[in-house]
Design a protein around this motif. Structure first.
Motif, PDB file in Angstrom:
ATOM      1  N   ASP A  84       0.863  -1.184   0.000  1.00  0.00           N
ATOM      2  CA  ASP A  84       0.000   0.000   0.000  1.00  0.00           C
ATOM      3  C   ASP A  84       0.896   1.229   0.000  1.00  0.00           C
ATOM      4  OD1 ASP A  84      -1.753   2.063   0.438  1.00  0.00           O
ATOM      5  OD2 ASP A  84      -2.814   1.116   2.105  1.00  0.00           O
ATOM      6  N   SER A  85       0.765   2.080  -1.034  1.00  0.00           N
ATOM      7  CA  SER A  85       1.628   3.259  -1.124  1.00  0.00           C
ATOM      8  C   SER A  85       1.411   4.210   0.051  1.00  0.00           C
ATOM      9  CB  SER A  85       1.376   3.994  -2.445  1.00  0.00           C
ATOM     10  OG  SER A  85       0.026   4.413  -2.539  1.00  0.00           O
ATOM     11  N   ALA A  86       0.191   4.223   0.639  1.00  0.00           N
ATOM     12  CA  ALA A  86      -0.074   5.111   1.774  1.00  0.00           C
ATOM     13  C   ALA A  86       0.603   4.599   3.044  1.00  0.00           C
ATOM     14  CB  ALA A  86      -1.569   5.255   1.995  1.00  0.00           C
ATOM     15  N   LYS A  87       0.645   3.273   3.203  1.00  0.00           N
ATOM     16  CA  LYS A  87       1.315   2.663   4.363  1.00  0.00           C
ATOM     17  C   LYS A  87       2.252   1.560   3.842  1.00  0.00           C
ATOM     18  CE  LYS A  87      -2.550   3.501   7.545  1.00  0.00           C
ATOM     19  NZ  LYS A  87      -3.519   2.861   8.459  1.00  0.00           N
ATOM     20  N   PRO A  88       3.347   1.967   3.220  1.00  0.00           N
ATOM     21  CA  PRO A  88       4.210   0.980   2.546  1.00  0.00           C
ATOM     22  C   PRO A  88       4.913   0.045   3.518  1.00  0.00           C
ATOM     23  CG  PRO A  88       5.271   3.121   2.574  1.00  0.00           C
ATOM     24  CD  PRO A  88       3.879   3.331   3.081  1.00  0.00           C
ATOM     25  N   ARG A  89       4.860  -1.241   3.181  1.00  0.00           N
ATOM     26  CA  ARG A  89       5.585  -2.254   3.948  1.00  0.00           C
ATOM     27  C   ARG A  89       6.830  -2.714   3.207  1.00  0.00           C
ATOM     28  NH1 ARG A  89       4.290  -8.100   4.202  1.00  0.00           N
ATOM     29  NH2 ARG A  89       5.341  -8.983   6.011  1.00  0.00           N
ATOM     30  N   PHE A  90       6.789  -2.571   1.893  1.00  0.00           N
ATOM     31  CA  PHE A  90       7.911  -3.023   1.066  1.00  0.00           C
ATOM     32  C   PHE A  90       8.623  -1.861   0.361  1.00  0.00           C
ATOM     33  CE2 PHE A  90       5.256  -6.801   1.389  1.00  0.00           C
ATOM     34  CZ  PHE A  90       6.188  -7.783   1.641  1.00  0.00           C
ATOM     35  N   LEU A  91       7.860  -0.987  -0.253  1.00  0.00           N
ATOM     36  CA  LEU A  91       8.448  -0.008  -1.159  1.00  0.00           C
ATOM     37  C   LEU A  91       8.045   1.407  -0.757  1.00  0.00           C
ATOM     38  CD1 LEU A  91      10.213   0.161  -3.680  1.00  0.00           C
ATOM     39  CD2 LEU A  91       8.165  -0.071  -5.078  1.00  0.00           C
ATOM     40  N   GLU A  92       9.009   2.156  -0.276  1.00  0.00           N
ATOM     41  CA  GLU A  92       8.768   3.533   0.123  1.00  0.00           C
ATOM     42  C   GLU A  92       9.015   4.484  -1.037  1.00  0.00           C
ATOM     43  OE1 GLU A  92      11.323   4.472   3.365  1.00  0.00           O
ATOM     44  OE2 GLU A  92      10.122   3.394   4.853  1.00  0.00           O
ATOM     45  N   THR A  93       8.171   5.488  -1.169  1.00  0.00           N
ATOM     46  CA  THR A  93       8.383   6.561  -2.133  1.00  0.00           C
ATOM     47  C   THR A  93       9.059   7.725  -1.418  1.00  0.00           C
ATOM     48  OG1 THR A  93       6.418   5.942  -3.383  1.00  0.00           O
ATOM     49  CG2 THR A  93       7.276   8.159  -3.725  1.00  0.00           C
ATOM     50  N   VAL A  94      10.163   8.187  -1.978  1.00  0.00           N
ATOM     51  CA  VAL A  94      10.833   9.389  -1.477  1.00  0.00           C
ATOM     52  C   VAL A  94      10.465  10.490  -2.467  1.00  0.00           C
ATOM     53  CG1 VAL A  94      13.029  10.470  -0.853  1.00  0.00           C
ATOM     54  CG2 VAL A  94      12.699   7.989  -0.530  1.00  0.00           C
ATOM     55  N   VAL A  95       9.538  11.349  -2.081  1.00  0.00           N
ATOM     56  CA  VAL A  95       8.929  12.312  -2.999  1.00  0.00           C
ATOM     57  C   VAL A  95       9.998  13.168  -3.674  1.00  0.00           C
ATOM     58  CG1 VAL A  95       7.306  14.225  -3.202  1.00  0.00           C
ATOM     59  CG2 VAL A  95       6.834  12.363  -1.600  1.00  0.00           C
ATOM     60  N   GLY A  96       9.884  13.208  -5.003  1.00  0.00           N
ATOM     61  CA  GLY A  96      10.800  14.029  -5.777  1.00  0.00           C
ATOM     62  C   GLY A  96      12.169  13.419  -5.984  1.00  0.00           C
ATOM     63  N   LYS A  97      12.414  12.253  -5.376  1.00  0.00           N
ATOM     64  CA  LYS A  97      13.745  11.635  -5.461  1.00  0.00           C
ATOM     65  C   LYS A  97      13.708  10.260  -6.125  1.00  0.00           C
ATOM     66  CE  LYS A  97      15.995  14.853  -3.118  1.00  0.00           C
ATOM     67  NZ  LYS A  97      17.097  15.641  -3.712  1.00  0.00           N
ATOM     68  N   GLY A  98      12.940   9.335  -5.523  1.00  0.00           N
ATOM     69  CA  GLY A  98      12.930   7.982  -6.049  1.00  0.00           C
ATOM     70  C   GLY A  98      12.268   7.029  -5.088  1.00  0.00           C
ATOM     71  N   TYR A  99      12.884   5.831  -4.895  1.00  0.00           N
ATOM     72  CA  TYR A  99      12.257   4.783  -4.101  1.00  0.00           C
ATOM     73  C   TYR A  99      13.301   4.080  -3.236  1.00  0.00           C
ATOM     74  CZ  TYR A  99       8.544   5.557  -7.471  1.00  0.00           C
ATOM     75  OH  TYR A  99       7.580   6.144  -8.240  1.00  0.00           O
ATOM     76  N   ARG A 100      12.797   3.464  -2.177  1.00  0.00           N
ATOM     77  CA  ARG A 100      13.654   2.697  -1.277  1.00  0.00           C
ATOM     78  C   ARG A 100      12.924   1.404  -0.919  1.00  0.00           C
ATOM     79  NH1 ARG A 100      13.964   6.134   2.549  1.00  0.00           N
ATOM     80  NH2 ARG A 100      15.936   7.130   1.955  1.00  0.00           N
ATOM     81  N   PHE A 101      13.579   0.255  -1.151  1.00  0.00           N
ATOM     82  CA  PHE A 101      12.980  -1.027  -0.792  1.00  0.00           C
ATOM     83  C   PHE A 101      13.339  -1.339   0.654  1.00  0.00           C
ATOM     84  CE2 PHE A 101      12.142  -5.492  -0.538  1.00  0.00           C
ATOM     85  CZ  PHE A 101      11.070  -5.679  -1.398  1.00  0.00           C
ATOM     86  N   VAL A 102      12.324  -1.551   1.494  1.00  0.00           N
ATOM     87  CA  VAL A 102      12.561  -1.728   2.933  1.00  0.00           C
ATOM     88  C   VAL A 102      11.934  -3.000   3.484  1.00  0.00           C
ATOM     89  CG1 VAL A 102      12.774   0.748   3.360  1.00  0.00           C
ATOM     90  CG2 VAL A 102      10.504  -0.339   3.464  1.00  0.00           C
ATOM     91  N   GLY A 103      11.186  -3.726   2.662  1.00  0.00           N
ATOM     92  CA  GLY A 103      10.400  -4.838   3.179  1.00  0.00           C
ATOM     93  C   GLY A 103      11.163  -6.125   3.343  1.00  0.00           C
ATOM     94  N   PRO A 104      10.570  -7.082   4.053  1.00  0.00           N
ATOM     95  CA  PRO A 104      11.172  -8.412   4.246  1.00  0.00           C
ATOM     96  C   PRO A 104      11.006  -9.259   2.979  1.00  0.00           C
ATOM     97  CG  PRO A 104       9.042  -8.325   5.323  1.00  0.00           C
ATOM     98  CD  PRO A 104       9.289  -6.946   4.794  1.00  0.00           C
ATOM     99  N   VAL A 105      12.077  -9.776   2.480  1.00  0.00           N
ATOM    100  CA  VAL A 105      12.030 -10.631   1.291  1.00  0.00           C
ATOM    101  C   VAL A 105      13.189 -11.613   1.361  1.00  0.00           C
ATOM    102  CG1 VAL A 105      13.378  -9.010  -0.096  1.00  0.00           C
ATOM    103  CG2 VAL A 105      11.939 -10.694  -1.238  1.00  0.00           C
ATOM    104  N   ARG A 106      12.910 -12.842   1.008  1.00  0.00           N
ATOM    105  CA  ARG A 106      13.952 -13.867   0.951  1.00  0.00           C
ATOM    106  C   ARG A 106      14.443 -13.981  -0.487  1.00  0.00           C
ATOM    107  NH1 ARG A 106      13.139 -20.232   0.900  1.00  0.00           N
ATOM    108  NH2 ARG A 106      15.309 -20.899   1.067  1.00  0.00           N
ATOM    109  N   VAL A 107      15.744 -13.723  -0.694  1.00  0.00           N
ATOM    110  CA  VAL A 107      16.334 -13.789  -2.036  1.00  0.00           C
ATOM    111  C   VAL A 107      17.019 -15.132  -2.207  1.00  0.00           C
ATOM    112  CG1 VAL A 107      17.964 -12.758  -3.658  1.00  0.00           C
ATOM    113  CG2 VAL A 107      16.663 -11.293  -2.085  1.00  0.00           C
ATOM    114  N   ILE A 108      16.613 -15.856  -3.231  1.00  0.00           N
ATOM    115  CA  ILE A 108      17.224 -17.143  -3.566  1.00  0.00           C
ATOM    116  C   ILE A 108      18.163 -16.907  -4.729  1.00  0.00           C
ATOM    117  CG2 ILE A 108      16.799 -19.519  -4.316  1.00  0.00           C
ATOM    118  CD1 ILE A 108      13.978 -19.223  -3.106  1.00  0.00           C
ATOM    119  N   GLY A 109      19.440 -17.194  -4.527  1.00  0.00           N
ATOM    120  CA  GLY A 109      20.458 -16.868  -5.526  1.00  0.00           C
ATOM    121  C   GLY A 109      20.289 -17.637  -6.817  1.00  0.00           C
ATOM    122  N   ALA A 110      20.928 -17.105  -7.878  1.00  0.00           N
ATOM    123  CA  ALA A 110      20.885 -17.752  -9.191  1.00  0.00           C
ATOM    124  C   ALA A 110      21.606 -19.086  -9.138  1.00  0.00           C
ATOM    125  CB  ALA A 110      21.529 -16.846 -10.234  1.00  0.00           C
ATOM    126  N   ARG A 111      21.158 -20.011  -9.965  1.00  0.00           N
ATOM    127  CA  ARG A 111      21.772 -21.332 -10.009  1.00  0.00           C
ATOM    128  C   ARG A 111      22.936 -21.354 -10.984  1.00  0.00           C
ATOM    129  NH1 ARG A 111      16.848 -21.445  -8.353  1.00  0.00           N
ATOM    130  NH2 ARG A 111      15.950 -23.175  -7.161  1.00  0.00           N
TER     131      ARG A 111
END
Length: 591
Positions: A84-111
């Motif tokens: 939800d852009s109003a209450k972001p859990r994963f992706l924050e908007t930095v107005v006039g600048k860009g974005y910041r990823f802040v959420g919990p995510v498990r990354v599985i590496g390439a094989r």
């Protein structure tokens, strides 16, 4: 369960499968949103600017309205994540600048040992690739301008100091839509020149960017009208600006300088089609390659680069596939015409070297070396020239110098890959482990390559593994049943394993074949070895002398080859080796 209570590991980003999952279920996500998600996760917690996103997502953002496109892509990511852009859990908007990823995510590496798409990349050399320009929107690139401009820039920048510039042939395998950062990673280069062509109300427009893959930023961005009658001047000015952005002096072009390409649109287009086909190296497309290049020089008889390229294609066809005189005559005519039109054209000197080092000229080693030296003095990023020099030097016994030339040529291959032809250096130095490793890689990459098939049994014959040699020889004979090199090699195998009648039968069949394909000297050498092993020293020496006089003069191999043991004690063998040492001194390998 509401959002705050969901487990932290509910979202998985699987780089190997290129897949997003929530609670173990795959979530469909289009390519661009997935690329951006991977990019943002790779910089988790950091602010990523909209400009960085545009540069990452598009091959050329210079003609793209990035703002609405980025907004749309971000919306798709949020939908996929249930954010939800109003209450972001994963992706924050930095107005006039860009974005910041802040959420919990498990990354599985390439094989398979692949690095994640945004893993830091270390580059140990300064290097550059120029990608063919994209044709955007309604721009019809029937002439091949996108490739032509890229090739002109790669050639013009080829002599920049302390910078390896890949030739155009090294980038043609890349996907058309690849972004600069990914191209740099695939090619293992630091700088990528990329851009696009677009038609704006009847006016052709060109955009160009120099991207630094280490610093992940643009060093230069240029837009200009594309005035086709002044294309050469535009290319020169772009090359000057690129060199300045890289803080390297651009060597002034010789004056007056002949344009690298034809001013005739159809001749230009036909050449670009032929050039792309010839760079692919596919024998099946050789007929169309010749047709396209012939059309180019017919449309514009003064098109020197097209003459040189056509000459080399015809010479290769004559040497490798079809030894009829028509191909040789065509190659000689177009090489001569290219040099008449432009004596300073590097490709014309390479074409002449290909003719000089061939059966029609009885393998004029020294003259071919001189032409290749001149080509590389004019333009250093010519991998064919380095590889041909390596092959020539190997054939005349300068094996260490040959290895050095192959090594120099690797600077101009994607990811610094070395030519598989270095296998012959390893083989003739009797470095069996290195030879086997290189030949195995060659066969894995090109299972039907006749040289890989021909060299493979020789390593095992040298090593004494005759069972494996027999299996590899059978495979070579199955695929190359009429190749004299392979037939004579089979004769050598029989001589080494105590079957003289079978050995002589192979000798007779090899010598009776009219299909020498330019490599008769290897057949002659193997015939010499057969006679030597069978105790017929006089005949063996005569065939060895014929091998030398027709191009194979690798004397260090001769003095180590146990097959020639009965010749090595003869006075004439010592005279032969001494004469070759005097004729081909080690300094020939230096550039």
């Amino acid at each position: 369960m509401d959002t705050a209570q969901k487990p932290a590991e509910e979202v998985e980003l699987d780089l190997g499968r290129y897949e997003l999952r929530r609670r173990g279920r795959r979530v469909k996500l289009a390519r661009k949103p997935m690329e951006l998600l991977i990019f943002l996760v790779g910089r988790r917690g950091q602010l990523v600017s909209r400009q960085d996103i545009a540069t990452r997502l598009w091959r050329s953002d210079l003609f793209i309205d990035a703002e609405p496109n980025i907004n749309n892509i971000v919306r798709k990511i949020r939908t996929a994540l249930g954010d939800d852009s109003a209450k972001p859990r994963f992706l924050e908007t930095v107005v006039g600048k860009g974005y910041r990823f802040v959420g919990p995510v498990r990354v599985i590496g390439a094989r398979n040992g692949e690095a994640p798409a945004d893993a830091p990349r270390a580059t140990s050399r300064s290097s550059l690739a120029v990608l063919p320009l994209l044709a955007l929107d309604n721009f019809r690139d029937d002439q091949g301008l996108g490739l032509g401009i890229a090739d002109a820039l790669a050639s013009r920048l080829g002599n920049l100091q302390d910078l390896d510039v890949l030739p155009s042939s090294a980038v043609l395998h890349l996907p058309a839509e690849i972004v600069a950062a990914d191209a740099g990673a695939r090619l293992d280069v630091r700088f990528v020149v990329h851009g696009a062509l677009r038609d704006e109300k009847g006016q052709a427009r060109l955009s160009l960017q120099v991207f630094d893959c280490d610093e992940q930023r643009a060093l230069l961005t240029r837009r200009c009208d594309l005035d086709l009658p002044r294309l050469s001047a535009v290319e020169d000015e772009l090359a000057r600006q690129i060199a300045a952005a890289l803080h390297r002096p651009l060597r002034p072009a010789a004056e007056p300088r002949r344009s690298r390409y034809s001013q005739d649109p159809l001749a230009y287009a036909e050449f670009m089609h032929g050039f792309r086909l010839s760079s692919a190296g596919d024998p099946k497309s050789m007929d169309e390659t010749v047709q396209r290049l012939t059309s180019a020089v017919t449309r514009d008889p003064a098109f020197s680069l097209a003459h040189a390229t056509l000459s080399q294609v015809c010479a290769t066809r004559h040497f490798e596939f079809d030894p009829i005189s028509a191909w040789l005559e065509k190659a000689e005519f177009h090489c001569r015409r290219a040099l008449e039109l432009d004596p300073d054209l590097p490709e014309a000197h390479v074409a002449k070297a290909f003719l000089l080092w061939g059966p029609s000229k009885n393998f004029q080693h020294l003259e071919a070396i001189a032409e290749l030296r001149q080509a590389l003095a004019l333009q250093k990023n010519l991998p064919h020239a380095y590889n041909r020099l390596g092959t020539i030097l190997a054939h005349i016994g300068l094996l260490d110098q040959a290895r050095d030339l192959y090594e120099r040529g690797r600077q101009f291959h994607p990811r610094r890959a070395i030519s598989h032809s270095i296998a012959q250096v390893y083989l003739w130095k009797r470095e069996c482990d290195l030879a086997r490793r290189e030949i195995d890689a060659w066969r894995a990459e090109s299972p039907d390559n006749k040289y890989a098939l021909y060299f493979a049994p020789q390593v095992e014959m040298m090593s004494g593994d005759f069972r494996q040699a027999r299996a590899l020889l059978d495979e070579a004979l199955d695929r190359l049943p009429n190749e004299p090199m392979t037939i004579s090699l089979c004769g050598l195998f029989h001589a080494m394993t105590g079957k003289p009648e079978e050995a002589m039968d192979c000798v007779h069949r090899a010598c009776a074949s009219p299909k020498t394909f330019g490599h008769a000297h290897h057949t002659y050498y193997q015939v010499a070895c057969v006679y030597a092993l069978l105790g017929r020293a006089e005949a063996a020496f005569e065939w060895l002398d014929r091998s030398v006089s027709t191009g194979f003069a690798c004397w260090p191999f001769f003095v180590q080859d146990p097959c020639l043991r009965r010749l090595q004690a003869l006075p004439q063998f010592e005279v032969l080796v001494s004469s070759l040492q005097a004729k081909y001194p080690a300094r020939l390998g230096l550039l």
